[in-house]
Motif scaffolding. Structure first.
Motif, short mmCIF file in Angstrom:
data_model
loop_
_atom_site.label_atom_id
_atom_site.label_comp_id
_atom_site.label_asym_id
_atom_site.label_seq_id
_atom_site.Cartn_x
_atom_site.Cartn_y
_atom_site.Cartn_z
N ALA A 21 -5.94 -0.07 -2.50
CA ALA A 21 -4.81 -0.88 -2.98
C ALA A 21 -5.28 -2.30 -3.28
O ALA A 21 -4.95 -2.89 -4.32
CB ALA A 21 -3.68 -0.91 -1.95
N ARG A 22 -6.07 -2.87 -2.35
CA ARG A 22 -6.60 -4.22 -2.56
C ARG A 22 -7.49 -4.26 -3.81
O ARG A 22 -7.41 -5.19 -4.61
CB ARG A 22 -7.39 -4.66 -1.33
CG ARG A 22 -7.86 -6.11 -1.37
CD ARG A 22 -8.69 -6.45 -0.13
NE ARG A 22 -7.91 -6.29 1.08
CZ ARG A 22 -7.09 -7.22 1.58
NH1 ARG A 22 -6.97 -8.37 0.95
NH2 ARG A 22 -6.43 -6.99 2.68
N PRO A 61 -2.12 -6.22 0.44
CA PRO A 61 -1.52 -4.89 0.39
C PRO A 61 -0.74 -4.50 1.65
O PRO A 61 -0.02 -3.50 1.64
CB PRO A 61 -2.72 -3.96 0.19
CG PRO A 61 -3.89 -4.72 0.68
CD PRO A 61 -3.60 -6.17 0.39
N LYS A 62 -0.86 -5.31 2.70
CA LYS A 62 -0.17 -4.98 3.95
C LYS A 62 1.19 -5.67 4.09
O LYS A 62 1.91 -5.42 5.05
CB LYS A 62 -1.06 -5.33 5.14
CG LYS A 62 -2.34 -4.49 5.21
CD LYS A 62 -3.16 -4.81 6.45
CE LYS A 62 -4.43 -3.96 6.48
NZ LYS A 62 -5.26 -4.25 7.69
N TRP A 83 -5.27 5.44 6.25
CA TRP A 83 -4.75 4.10 5.98
C TRP A 83 -5.84 3.13 5.55
O TRP A 83 -5.63 2.30 4.66
CB TRP A 83 -4.05 3.55 7.23
CG TRP A 83 -2.73 4.19 7.48
CD1 TRP A 83 -2.39 5.04 8.48
CD2 TRP A 83 -1.56 4.05 6.66
NE1 TRP A 83 -1.08 5.44 8.36
CE2 TRP A 83 -0.55 4.84 7.24
CE3 TRP A 83 -1.27 3.35 5.50
CZ2 TRP A 83 0.73 4.94 6.72
CZ3 TRP A 83 0.00 3.44 4.96
CH2 TRP A 83 0.98 4.22 5.57
N THR A 91 0.83 -1.21 0.00
CA THR A 91 0.00 0.00 0.00
C THR A 91 0.86 1.25 0.00
O THR A 91 0.59 2.20 -0.76
CB THR A 91 -0.93 0.01 1.23
OG1 THR A 91 -1.85 -1.07 1.14
CG2 THR A 91 -1.71 1.33 1.31
N GLU A 92 1.87 1.28 0.85
CA GLU A 92 2.75 2.46 0.92
C GLU A 92 3.46 2.69 -0.40
O GLU A 92 3.64 3.85 -0.82
CB GLU A 92 3.76 2.27 2.06
CG GLU A 92 3.14 2.38 3.44
CD GLU A 92 4.08 1.96 4.55
OE1 GLU A 92 4.17 2.67 5.56
OE2 GLU A 92 4.73 0.90 4.41
N MET A 116 -6.67 3.73 1.95
CA MET A 116 -5.57 3.35 1.06
C MET A 116 -5.44 1.84 0.95
O MET A 116 -5.24 1.30 -0.15
CB MET A 116 -4.26 3.99 1.52
CG MET A 116 -4.18 5.48 1.26
SD MET A 116 -2.51 6.17 1.44
CE MET A 116 -2.30 6.09 3.21
N HIS A 117 -5.58 1.12 2.08
CA HIS A 117 -5.51 -0.34 2.03
C HIS A 117 -6.66 -0.90 1.18
O HIS A 117 -6.46 -1.82 0.37
CB HIS A 117 -5.60 -0.93 3.44
CG HIS A 117 -4.33 -0.82 4.23
ND1 HIS A 117 -3.09 -1.13 3.71
CD2 HIS A 117 -4.11 -0.44 5.52
CE1 HIS A 117 -2.17 -0.94 4.63
NE2 HIS A 117 -2.75 -0.51 5.74
N SER A 141 -3.30 3.86 -10.00
CA SER A 141 -3.75 4.69 -8.87
C SER A 141 -3.54 6.17 -9.14
O SER A 141 -4.20 7.02 -8.55
CB SER A 141 -3.02 4.30 -7.59
OG SER A 141 -1.68 4.76 -7.59
#
Length: 508
Positions: free
Chosen positions: A124-125, A137-138, A117, A98-99, A120-121, A159
């Motif tokens: 991202a997923r 994503p983590k 967060w 994710t970052e 974003m997670h 993104s």
């Protein structure tokens, strides 16, 4: 509205002493996959940097959707919907997926100014699922395979709402199966209206994906064609300026006595019961699917990751190799698969990299003789056709293929008799491949024993005198040049033939 989403007209870029791009043209349509091809050093990297705002051209104009644009930095290009995915993935390995995806455009609460967060997670997923990936994503980026990292880079591009994505040699480090997955992702992006510039040395990439191909040679624009309008032979002529009628050279090596012999070599968790030999003047091909243990066997022989059991013999004498210096002292040279991480010192110049293994040759009473060192380095750089202004250019300034040539030249300075080449033409263009094949053939003709590790079937079949196929850490079969076919090699590598653990030692 222009029919082209991106158009370059007469782009010229000069650096001190070199013209990196000379009057280059390019046109890209919406929802098109356009291949860009050329030898290493043809100007492809500078081309990418112009489009992404890393460099500004000295001359020429760039248009997006018919509107003239000028980028002062990469952020300008990103805002306009342009993203690049590079051959050597540029990420932060200790940060999460994710970052990495949201680096530089993080989601922040307008009230608290804290990072969002959860959002974003979730996004991202969602992006990864759109690409058919189940990556968490983590997890840390560094824990992923190269293919998975490529997918994360594509998710990052999406993104940013990118409508033009440049893919620079994305399949160079991927297996055939991983490449096919990447092809499907590229096709999905195309169908969604994203335009892709696909840079590759592999003709199969071009034929599989692209409808148009543009060729650069020596910084100049050679032309653009429909993929179905130009033959392989014509494309090679445009890329290298000459016909390469015979990619693999005629063999003129004389095979003599055994020089390297491996007996029952094993390393827990990687490979077991590996036995074979390499003779003077012989090219032994070592192949198999990625993950079969080929590189690990080579690293054990060279002392990078020593084996747990087994014996190594040099000229019939048993030797102990615990570190790379031991291997070099016994006459074993190694060209690693990852030239940037293991093969070169990127912050050094070309000459110093080439002479590094044999500095004692150019010194007396502890003092280097720079003139003699530079003379030898220049001769070897010219022998392998390194494209650079001089041997004093930094290796980091070279294209990937030219870095590989420096790695090959570096081997030739040392006092070795056995040369292990792990994927020597990985990421190298067709013209450079032909030159490296000639070098390998010449090394065998001079009496070197060559162990050639390669995933490319034509390379293994075209160069090897004998072929060893590995499967799941063991030798599946050994084939003579006459016995070997692509079908037999694949059958052994994929398990259709029974594993053969007998000693593969051939005497003359």
């Amino acid at each position: 509205m222009s029919e082209y989403v991106l158009e370059l007209k007469g782009i010229t870029k000069e650096f001190p002493g070199v013209k990196a791009l000379d009057n280059v043209h390019f046109k890209l349509k919406k929802g098109e996959i356009h291949a860009l091809m050329g030898e290493n050093g043809a100007g492809k990297s500078t081309f990418i940097k112009i489009i992404t705002g890393v460099h500004s051209p000295n001359k020429g104009e760039m248009y997006l959707y018919g509107e003239k644009v000028e980028f002062n930095n990469p952020k300008d290009a990103q805002v306009k919907g342009i993203a690049a995915i590079y051959q050597h993935v540029t990420n932060f390995p200790d940060l999460t997926v994710t970052e990495n995806i949201f680096m530089g455009h993080e989601k922040v609460s307008p009230i608290t100014r804290r990072l969002l967060w959860k959002e974003m997670h979730y996004e991202a997923r969602s992006l990864l699922r759109q690409l058919g990936s189940t990556i968490d994503p983590k997890v840390e980026m560094g824990s992923l395979s190269v293919a998975q990292q490529q997918i994360v880079e594509i998710a990052k591009a999406i993104s940013t709402k990118a409508k033009i994505i440049i893919m620079d040699e994305p399949t160079a480090a991927l297996t055939a199966r991983e490449s096919e997955e990447l092809y499907k992702i590229a096709e999905k992006l195309r169908d969604d209206g994203v335009s892709i510039i696909f840079i590759s040395h592999r003709f199969e990439d071009m034929y599989r994906l692209a409808t148009q191909v543009t060729v650069l040679r020596d910084a100049k624009y050679m032309g653009s064609w429909g993929v179905d309008e130009i033959s392989n032979e014509q494309l090679i002529v445009q890329m290298v300026g000459r016909e390469i009628s015979q990619v693999f050279p005629n063999k003129h090596n004389e095979i003599k006595e055994s020089i390297l012999e491996i007996k029952n070599l094993g390393k827990i968790g990687y490979f077991a019961d590996i036995s074979f030999n390499v003779r003077k003047g012989e090219i032994v091909g070592l192949t198999g699917l990625v993950g079969a243990g080929r590189t690990e066997v080579c690293q054990a022989i060279c002392g990078i990751a020593p084996a747990d059991k087994g014996e190594i013999f040099i000229k019939g004498k048993k030797v102990k190799i615990k570190k790379p210096k031991d291997a070099m002292n016994f006459g074993i040279g190694y060209l690693p698969e990852d030239r940037q991480l293991q093969g070169l010192i990127l912050s050094w110049d070309i000459g110093r990299n080439i002479t590094l293994p044999s500095m004692k040759k150019y010194s007396q009473k502890g003092w280097l003789n720079p003139k003699r060192e530079a003379t030898v380095a220049k001769e070897l750089a010219e022998k392998v056709s390194v494209k650079a202004n001089s041997i004093f250019d930094l290796v980091s300034s070279l294209s990937g293929g030219n870095q590989q040539k420096v790695s090959v030249a570096k081997l030739l300075t040392a006092d070795v008799e056995v040369i292990i080449l792990d994927e020597p033409t990985k990421g190298v263009d067709v013209g450079a491949k032909s030159a490296i094949y000639e070098i390998i053939n010449d090394l065998a003709a001079q009496g070197y024993g060559v162990l050639l590790v390669s995933s490319e079937m034509p390379e293994i079949l075209g160069l090897s005198d004998r072929i060893i196929v590995m499967k799941e850490g063991r030798i599946a079969t050994t084939l003579s040049k006459e016995e070997a076919t692509q079908e037999r090699i694949l059958e052994a590598a994929m398990g259709s033939e029974p594993t053969n653990n007998r000693e593969v030692v051939v005497e003359v």
